[in-house]
Write a protein that holds these residues in place. Structure first.
Motif: not given
Length: 427
Positions: A127, A146, A148
């Motif tokens: 994270d 993006d 993730k």
């Protein structure tokens, strides 16, 4: 080996191309040939889960049980997409050990809870990495992206739209930009070590050759070997250190205050490093000296300087490091074709910086990026403003990229690119 010019210039120049020594993308060259102005890219990057686990274990990472489990797990995983944590836990159990009983898990009651803690730590590192990558991409002026996490531990998927330079993006994503300031040791503190180290290596060479000769049973082979015995101890071969390393004092222009130990060709730097590590272990070199190579070769040659950083005996620690940068900016020099990097330290770091510069007036302070010396300027006076400038042969683009890395947080673990695809391209 010839020593070109005066290698005592205090600004060894930081070129972003040198960051290739950091974790990089094996797929870059395949796509650079495309030569498009903008591309849509899909990348998969991976946080080094073993690094996260070793960081969690702290000084226990060298424990034989822990290190063996890490090594076996790496071998098991190979190119498999299995989660490293699951394999690590399985390996630990299969060897008859309990994770809950290990010193690096003082607050867990069973193996299942320990495995859960491991996964949480890896997720936390992942994270944090996603946050750092998002920050860097925003600074790099890539608005459509993006980032993730994937289902596999430590894996991160990145989608980019309208990327201009795949190679530059890969470097930006994987570089750690760990900036440190080190005190240095002057030549006077280690100049006497070179002769002793060379003698040590010479004796080791003789012992090795003697041991090998004792194993020779064939008398004819002994006779042939004797014909070449003199060649083994002639000229430079009788000086193992000086065969691959040119000490600073050999220039004949003595600057006893310089922290430069000497120079070596790129192909010999690993061997020279091994020699000095051995010398420290055998007390032929002061234990507080940490020889470190410069980031860039001298004037475009294949020769690198070895700089004597000063730490504490058995403890390689920078005088100033960590999150010390408040802001960094690339500056185009109006009187030169090169750019520089100006940065301002945090208030806490500024106080330490003032102390360090005050205590080292007349000495050199080494600026180190990712364990390589960028430059080692001489301190003329105490610096109280908490500001510093790194100059060199930066292009403006290189300086901007380095400033971007310094302005973003440090990656929590080593990051590598495991997959890259260019979906389409457009002018």
């Amino acid at each position: 080996m010839k020593k070109k010019g005066i290698i005592r210039f205090i600004y060894i120049l930081l070129a972003l191309g040198s960051l290739c020594c950091l974790p990089s993308c094996d797929y870059i060259e395949k796509y650079i040939e495309i030569g498009v102005k903008r591309s849509n890219m899909n990348l998969v990057v991976e946080v080094s889960v073993p690094d996260v686990l070793e960081s969690l274990a702290g000084h226990h990472a060298t424990d034989s049980i822990f290190s063996s489990a890490i090594a076996i797990t790496k071998k098991k995983q190979g190119n498999d997409s299995s989660n490293f944590v699951d394999l690590f836990v399985e390996t630990f159990k299969s060897n008859g050990h309990s994770l809950s009983l290990q010193p690096f898990f003082p607050c867990v009651s069973n193996d299942d809870e320990a495995a859960k803690v491991l996964k949480e730590k890896v997720k936390y590192a992942t994270d944090n990495t996603i946050y750092v990558l998002q920050s860097r991409l925003e600074m790099f002026d890539i608005k459509q992206f993006d980032v993730k996490a994937m289902d596999i531990d430590g894996r991160i998927a990145i989608q980019l739209r309208g990327a201009k330079d795949p190679e530059r993006i890969c470097r930006l994503i994987t570089s750690s930009a760990n900036l440190e300031f080190w005190e240095t040791a002057p030549l006077t503190e280690f100049i006497s070590s070179f002769t002793a180290i060379n003698e040590m290596l010479r004796e080791m060479k003789k012992e090795k050759e003697s041991a090998q000769s004792e194993k020779v049973i064939d008398e004819k082979k002994k006779a042939v070997d004797s014909l070449f015995a003199s060649a083994d101890y002639n000229g430079v071969e009788d000086n193992p250190l000086y065969d691959v390393f040119l000490p600073e004092i050999s220039s004949g222009i003595y600057n006893f205050g310089t922290p430069c130990m000497g120079v070596a060709r790129a192909k010999d730097t690993a061997e020279v490093s091994d020699y000095f590590r051995l010398a420290k272990a055998k007390n032929f070199l002061p234990s507080y000296i940490y020889p470190t190579w410069t980031l860039k070769s001298y004037e475009g040659s294949d020769t690198y300087e070895l700089v004597a950083l000063r730490g504490k005996a058995g403890h390689a620690k920078a005088a100033l490091g960590g999150n010390l940068i408040k802001s960094a900016e690339a500056i185009k020099n109006e009187t030169s074709v090169y750019a520089s990097i100006n940065f301002e330290m945090t208030p806490e770091a500024s106080v330490e910086w003032a102390d360090i510069t005050r205590n080292n007036v007349g000495n050199s302070i080494a600026i180190v990026l990712n364990d390589r010396v960028c430059c080692y300027p001489r301190v003329n006076q105490e610096i109280t403003e908490g500001k510093c400038e790194v100059t060199g042969t930066f292009t403006l683009e290189e300086a901007e990229d380095i400033a971007t890395l310094l302005n973003s947080s440090k990656l929590p673990a080593v990051l590598k690119i495991v997959e890259m695809n260019i979906l389409d391209k457009s002018k």
